[in-house]
Design an enzyme around this catalytic site. Structure first.
Site, short mmCIF file in Angstrom:
data_model
loop_
_atom_site.label_atom_id
_atom_site.label_comp_id
_atom_site.label_asym_id
_atom_site.label_seq_id
_atom_site.Cartn_x
_atom_site.Cartn_y
_atom_site.Cartn_z
N HIS A 191 14.23 -1.00 -21.47
CA HIS A 191 14.36 -1.95 -22.60
C HIS A 191 15.34 -1.44 -23.64
CE1 HIS A 191 10.13 -3.66 -21.52
NE2 HIS A 191 11.07 -4.20 -20.79
N CYS B 230 27.09 -3.14 -32.80
CA CYS B 230 27.68 -4.25 -33.56
C CYS B 230 27.65 -5.51 -32.72
CB CYS B 230 29.13 -3.92 -33.94
SG CYS B 230 29.98 -5.32 -34.69
#
Ligand code: APR
Length: 248
Positions: free
Chosen positions: A120, A128
């Site tokens: 995960h 960004c």
């Protein structure tokens, strides 16, 4: 429980390739709350409201203020516990090769495991949303929310939100490891989130033994896992390692 501890040590001693799948339960003893069950994060927050990519895109500042800042405080101060250290010892003993973890806290690596698949993603980095540049979370200045990249883009955790795909390399490698191992330890996961919960099934279908460590039963218990050792990961791993060192 003693018999099952002995059984697990014997099964580990006999196993050639051991893999582990872990979840939030292995980090509760490091002070990181689980997601489900008593004291779970999803008791306090609606995951679709603060951990879904649409919620983040809609209002990144809200998700940063409610979830990301809190996670940063907890993860920044968390240390590996005996559960993590036990898996690192199994690697040092040449038994365990790969840890597939649903956790984003980096504690398996901090404990010493060298092959950790972060299914995960990770909280150790922020990414960004515009240029994908990455920043180490601990260096991100959170006085301005949401924090921004030098390009002006908004930073987001380099973890998988609900509504997003699992990183392809993590998924592919995890399936390969699961189908190749002859014993999978499943530690501290409620085994309700897919496709992570599929890995023990892949292992079982490929002929491996599946051993669960969890204070509670899960959908894997009696269906997929050969046996469940009902206890906390730290204490159970300590006992298994002690027995394994005696018989190895
Ligand atoms: N030792 C072992 N297991 C424990 C311990 C402990 N000390 N404490 C709790 N557990 C068990 C609980 O009984 C439960 O079965 O750990 C499990 C934690 O389950 P969840 O909170 O559902 O965590 P997890 O299975 O990792 O969730 C999967 O869901 O919310 C998403 O992305 C998030 O990765 C997460 C995924």
């Amino acid at each position: 429980m003693d018999d099952l501890i002995q059984q697990a040590a014997e099964d580990l001693a006999a196993a050639g390739k051991v893999a582990a799948l872990t979840g939030a339960g292995i980090s509760t003893e490091s002070g990181i709350p689980p997601f489900r069950g008593k004291g779970g994060l999803w008791e306090r927050f609606d995951p679709m409201e603060i951990a879904h990519i649409d919620a983040f895109t809609r209002d990144p500042a809200r998700v940063w203020n409610i979830l990301v800042k809190e996670m940063k405080k907890i993860v920044d101060s968390a240390k590996p516990n005996d559960g993590h250290k036990g898996l690192a010892k199994l690697e040092a003993m040449g038994k365990l090769k790969t840890v597939i973890t649903q956790n984003i806290d980096g504690l398996h690596q901090a404990a010493g495991n060298t092959d950790v698949i972060e299914f995960h993603g990770t909280f150790a980095w922020q990414r960004c949303m515009d240029c994908s540049q990455k920043y180490e979370t601990r260096s991100v200045d959170i006085t301005e929310i949401p924090p921004r990249c030098s390009c002006g883009g908004i930073l987001r955790p380099d973890a998988v939100f609900f509504g997003e795909m699992i990183p392809q390399d993590a998924l592919w490698r995890s399936r390969q490891i699961a189908s190749d191992c002859d014993l999978m330890l499943v530690v501290g996961t409620s085994a309700v989130v897919q496709p992570a919960a599929l890995m023990p099934v892949v292992a079982k279908e490929s002929g491996a033994k599946v051993v669960e460590i969890n204070p509670e039963r899960t959908p894997l218990t009696d269906e997929i896992s050969d046996y469940l050792i009902m206890g906390a990961a730290g204490a159970v791993m300590n006992q298994i390692i002690e027995k394994l060192e005696q018989i190895s």
